[in-house]
Structures are given as C-alpha cells and as structure tokens.
Motif scaffolding. Structure first.
Motif, short mmCIF file in Angstrom:
data_model
loop_
_atom_site.label_atom_id
_atom_site.label_comp_id
_atom_site.label_asym_id
_atom_site.label_seq_id
_atom_site.Cartn_x
_atom_site.Cartn_y
_atom_site.Cartn_z
N ALA A 14 71.20 5.23 19.31
CA ALA A 14 70.48 6.20 20.14
C ALA A 14 69.25 6.67 19.30
CB ALA A 14 71.52 7.17 20.34
N ILE A 15 69.31 6.90 17.99
CA ILE A 15 68.17 7.25 17.36
C ILE A 15 66.99 6.35 17.42
CG2 ILE A 15 67.11 8.28 14.98
CD1 ILE A 15 70.05 8.91 14.44
N TYR A 16 67.50 5.12 17.26
CA TYR A 16 66.14 4.10 17.35
C TYR A 16 65.87 3.93 18.92
CZ TYR A 16 67.91 2.75 12.89
OH TYR A 16 68.69 2.70 11.53
N THR A 17 66.83 4.13 19.75
CA THR A 17 66.33 3.98 21.26
C THR A 17 65.31 5.34 21.61
OG1 THR A 17 68.31 2.83 21.62
CG2 THR A 17 67.16 4.00 23.55
N ALA A 74 56.07 3.94 14.85
CA ALA A 74 57.45 3.89 15.25
C ALA A 74 58.45 2.98 14.12
CB ALA A 74 57.53 3.31 16.62
N LEU A 75 57.71 2.00 13.62
CA LEU A 75 58.28 1.27 12.71
C LEU A 75 58.81 2.25 11.29
CD1 LEU A 75 56.62 -2.17 13.06
CD2 LEU A 75 58.87 -1.43 13.69
N ILE A 76 57.73 2.87 10.95
CA ILE A 76 58.13 3.60 9.59
C ILE A 76 59.01 4.69 9.69
CG2 ILE A 76 56.79 5.51 8.09
CD1 ILE A 76 54.13 4.07 8.69
N ALA A 77 58.77 5.43 11.04
CA ALA A 77 60.24 6.34 11.54
C ALA A 77 61.69 5.55 11.35
CB ALA A 77 59.81 6.82 12.66
N ALA A 78 61.34 4.33 12.04
CA ALA A 78 62.85 3.68 11.80
C ALA A 78 63.21 3.29 10.54
CB ALA A 78 62.69 2.33 12.72
N ALA A 124 62.73 5.13 7.73
CA ALA A 124 63.20 6.31 7.14
C ALA A 124 64.29 6.91 7.61
CB ALA A 124 62.02 7.43 7.38
N VAL A 125 64.71 6.79 9.03
CA VAL A 125 65.93 6.87 9.68
C VAL A 125 67.15 6.26 8.98
CG1 VAL A 125 67.35 6.99 11.78
CG2 VAL A 125 65.03 8.05 11.62
N SER A 126 66.62 4.72 8.91
CA SER A 126 67.67 3.95 7.99
C SER A 126 68.09 4.35 6.85
CB SER A 126 67.16 2.38 8.64
OG SER A 126 66.81 2.03 9.79
N ALA A 127 67.23 4.52 6.06
CA ALA A 127 67.51 4.92 4.75
C ALA A 127 68.35 6.08 4.61
CB ALA A 127 66.08 5.09 4.01
N PHE A 179 76.91 -1.06 8.80
CA PHE A 179 75.68 -0.49 9.01
C PHE A 179 74.78 -0.82 8.07
CE2 PHE A 179 78.22 2.61 11.22
CZ PHE A 179 77.32 3.05 12.43
N THR A 180 74.93 -1.79 7.26
CA THR A 180 73.87 -2.42 6.47
C THR A 180 72.80 -3.01 7.38
OG1 THR A 180 75.08 -4.74 6.44
CG2 THR A 180 75.40 -3.09 4.66
N GLY A 181 73.04 -3.23 8.73
CA GLY A 181 72.27 -3.78 9.65
C GLY A 181 71.51 -2.93 10.58
N CYS A 182 71.57 -1.64 10.10
CA CYS A 182 70.97 -0.35 11.07
C CYS A 182 69.28 -0.58 11.09
CB CYS A 182 71.32 0.93 10.83
SG CYS A 182 71.07 1.42 9.00
N LEU A 183 68.83 -0.80 9.88
CA LEU A 183 67.17 -1.03 9.84
C LEU A 183 66.87 -2.24 10.87
CD1 LEU A 183 64.44 -0.44 8.80
CD2 LEU A 183 64.94 -2.01 6.69
N PHE A 184 67.48 -3.09 10.56
CA PHE A 184 67.25 -4.56 11.62
C PHE A 184 67.19 -4.15 13.17
CE2 PHE A 184 68.82 -5.95 7.29
CZ PHE A 184 67.64 -6.21 6.73
N ALA A 185 68.30 -3.45 13.26
CA ALA A 185 68.55 -2.94 14.69
C ALA A 185 67.51 -2.13 15.23
CB ALA A 185 69.94 -2.46 15.00
N GLY A 186 67.00 -1.22 14.28
CA GLY A 186 65.90 -0.54 14.57
C GLY A 186 64.50 -1.12 15.01
N VAL A 187 64.54 -1.93 13.97
CA VAL A 187 63.00 -2.86 14.18
C VAL A 187 63.23 -3.59 15.66
CG1 VAL A 187 62.02 -4.78 13.33
CG2 VAL A 187 62.59 -2.98 11.63
#
Length: 445
Positions: A281-284, A313-317, A319-322, A359-367
C-alpha cells in the motif's frame, strides 16, 4: 516548472496518498488483528481464504478509477474538457455494471466460492459469511475507488487522503465494537469492513454538494462509452492485474502451504500476506500520488518533469524499503506475536521465518509498481501490462511450485522476492530502451 516545484508537488501528492493507502490497507489488517484475537487460528485462516475476492473487488474499482483518472488528467492537460467528462461518465457506467455482477455473485455463489477457495468444514461457515457480505458491499467499494481516483486527479489529494483515513478509522473502531462488545464474530468483522467505504463516501460528498468538482456525469451514447471503455480498461488494467494477481497468489500459496503445514501454515501466511498488503500500500500510495503529476506533465509535453518526478518516486521507494526491511528483520518475533493470540509455537516459527524471507523482495516490488504507473501515465500501457502479468502470474506461480518442491516452505517465501527481482530487471530494461528511443527521435526532429 523548476525542481523545487516538482518536488513540492511530488511530496504533496505522494505523502497524502501514502497516508491514505496506509489507512485503506488497515481494512484487512484490522480484521486480521481483531479476528486473531476474537476467533483464533480458524478465523485467521477463513479471512486469508476470503481475501482474494476482496482483492478482485478492490482491483476492479482501481482499474476503472485509475484508468479513467489517468485519461481524465491527460485530457485536462490538453484542455479537452468535453471528452474528459465523457471519460468520467464511461468509467461510472462500467463501475455500475461490474457492481451488479459482484452483488449477484454474493447472493447466489458465495458458498460455492468458499469451497473453491479451499475452505474445509472447520472454516467453511466463516469463509462463506465473509465472502457474501464483502460481495454485497462491492458497489460501495467500487464507487469509493472511482471517486477517490477522480478527486485526486481533480487537484484534491488532501480530500482523497481524508476520505481513505476516515473510512479506515471507522473500520478499526467498528471492528472492535462488533467483534468484542457485540460478539458478532466474523460477520461483525466483515460488516465493519463493508461500512468503511460508506464513511469514505460521506467524507467525499461535500466536494460534490458544493460543486467543487470539475468532472461531471453527462449524457453520452453507448457507442461513445464503448469507444472510451477500451482506453480506460487499457490504462487501468495493470492496477486490476496487480490486485487480482495478489489474490490468485494467495490462493496458490494457500494450496501449497496447506499441503506443507496445514491450517496453521495458512494462518502464518495470513500474517505475512496481510503485512505485505500494508507495505505494498505504501508503494501504491507513492505510485498513485505521482500518477496525476506524470499524466499532466505528459499531457502538456513536459518530458523533463516526467523524469524528475519518476526519479523522486523511485528514491522514495528505496528509502521506504530500507526502513521496512530493517523493521521486519529485527521485529519479526514481535510482529508474529501480535497476531498469534493462541501462542502457537509452530505458527510463530513459520511466520517469523516467512517474514524475514518474503520481505527481501519489497524494494523490487516497489520499483515494479512505480514503473507500471509511469508507463500507463505516459500512454505506453504495453510495458505496464507486461510487468503486471509477469509479477502477477507468469513468473510467480511457476516459481512458487518449483521453489516449494525444492526447498519446502522456505521456497514458498522466496518465490516473491525472486519474481520481483526478475521483473524489475525487465522493467528497467524497457524504461531505458524507451528513454533512448525518445532521445533518438528528438535528435531526428
């Protein structure tokens, strides 16, 4: 516009929509928490079996809302007002038609759907109840999604955020009241969820009563609606695929996990899947926040603005992922305990392991979510469709079966990050190819 103006617009729209989407994701998260406390592992399993249907309803509303809203924003940027209103009218007609379908499904097919989704005798009644009520409230969910998207594209992201947060807060409060003081069980949980979009629509209503909206229903011929429908559905399809695929993935994962770990495994997956809904939902929220800006910049031919906003948007994603993964990795034990009201040791162990791997996949999902919206907003829907299909069906389903056969339950958890990584590589390749071709075309001109 200069970079400061772009950043201000990005921050305003993205922050409002992230907050709103976080609130919206609490529909199911609140149910997960209160059902786990009030109904135990069987209630949690029933909820997880029913979530795919909610995802399909929610995705259908987003498809029409985002698809129509994107077209509306582009037409506004080009100052084609009549066609912009026709677009909203077509999206509203499609929403009404799909809503009727869902209501009929709820009246006549909820029991069959519960069996199809894998409900056994222990959880059948709760699953059927949840499905029937959520389907009967489908018109409210879909209308809410449609109006939220158009209000956001009409320059009022703060109101969309307030409506989403208001609906979610009402869901949390009513969840507690219906499940505990009133002892309404699973029916109380789903009733609270169904009333949430009603509250959201009430918060949106002054915007229309005071005639602050620029989009309106107008008389239009069926031929005009059909002609616009294809564009709306094409632009919104990635949103539907994203939501529906998450539901289908849950179904497939449930089947695999049921064979590996039984209902306790499904309950543990419910913890992972529902927390994943919040993170996605954050990435969305970021993606939906930049969608009106990207569409408007594209409509007026501002290529520089498109790429600046995408970069933000990608930078924000990232940062959120980390932050998210650090929280999940170090807090997995506590997160699992929150939903493990019965202190089941097996559920706890499976959920903790699952959280750390999944959740190791969260960054790639956001992208992938952001790139999909970028392609749609710039009227290149094909890559968005491919990204959505790859991450939703084509790669993740075979990956789940292959990895689970090789590594058991750990393979199930690793299917998500492996899929998102592969798709993000494909998405970036498509993006850089599109950028290179645009540069070559401008040089020729």
């Amino acid at each position: 516009m200069n970079n400061k103006t772009y950043f201000f617009q990005f921050f305003q729209y993205a922050s409002f929509n992230v907050l709103g989407m976080l609130g919206l994701s609490c529909y199911i998260l609140a149910d997960t928490f209160f059902i786990s406390k009030g109904l135990g592992a069987n209630g949690l399993a029933a909820l997880n079996l029913a979530i795919p249907v909610y995802s399909f309803i929610h995705g259908s509303g987003l498809m029409l809302g985002i698809g129509g809203g994107t077209k509306y924003a582009i037409l506004n940027g080009k100052e084609i007002r009549d066609l912009a209103d026709e677009t909203f009218t077509a999206a509203a007609k499609l929403t009404a038609a799909l809503s009727i379908f869902f209501v009929l499904l709820g009246i006549f097919c909820s029991g069959a759907a519960a069996r199809f989704l894998g409900a056994d005798d222990a959880v059948f009644h709760m699953t059927k109840t949840y499905l029937q009520v959520i389907l009967l409230f489908a018109p409210m969910f879909m209308l809410n999604n449609l109006l939220l998207c158009f209000v956001r594209n009409d320059g009022a992201p703060h109101l969309a955020m307030a409506a989403m947060l208001g609906g979610s807060l009402s869901n949390i409060v009513l969840d507690y009241i219906f499940i505990f003081p009133l002892n309404m069980g699973i029916f109380g949980a789903v009733l609270a969820t169904g009333l949430a979009p009603v509250v959201s629509l009430m918060i949106l209503s002054p915007f229309f009563i005071r005639k602050q909206n620029r989009f309106r229903l107008i008389k239009s011929r069926l031929s005009s609606t059909c002609a616009l429908a294809s564009g709306i559905l094409s632009s919104g399809m990635p949103s539907l695929v994203t939501e529906v695929s998450s539901g289908i993935v849950i179904i497939v994962f449930n089947i695999i996990i049921l064979k590996l770990q039984g209902n306790i495994g499904i309950a543990a997956y419910g913890v992972v899947a529902n927390l994943s809904l919040v993170v996605i939902a954050i990435y969305t929220g970021i993606a939906q926040g930049v969608q009106p800006i990207l569409a408007n910049c594209h409509g007026v031919g501002d290529r520089a603005g498109v790429h600046v906003v995408l970069r933000y948007a990608l930078i924000a994603a990232a940062a959120v992922s980390a932050v998210v993964y650090a929280g999940v990795f170090f807090g997995a034990e506590q997160i699992a305990k929150i939903f493990n009201s019965g202190h089941n040791a097996l559920l706890q162990a499976i959920a903790v392991r699952g959280l750390k791997l999944y959740f190791t996949g969260c960054l790639f999902a956001g992208v992938n979510i952001i790139l999909s919206v970028y392609f749609t907003s710039t009227e290149v829907p094909r890559p968005a469709h491919v990204i959505s299909l790859l991450r939703g069906f084509v790669i993740i389903l075979p990956m789940a079966f292959l990895l689970s056969a090789a590594f058991g339950i750990d393979g199930v958890w690793c299917a998500f990050p492996a899929t998102e990584l592969m798709v993000s590589v494909i998405g970036f390749a498509w993006y850089f190819n599109k950028k290179r071709r645009s540069k070559l075309l401008r040089r020729r001109v």
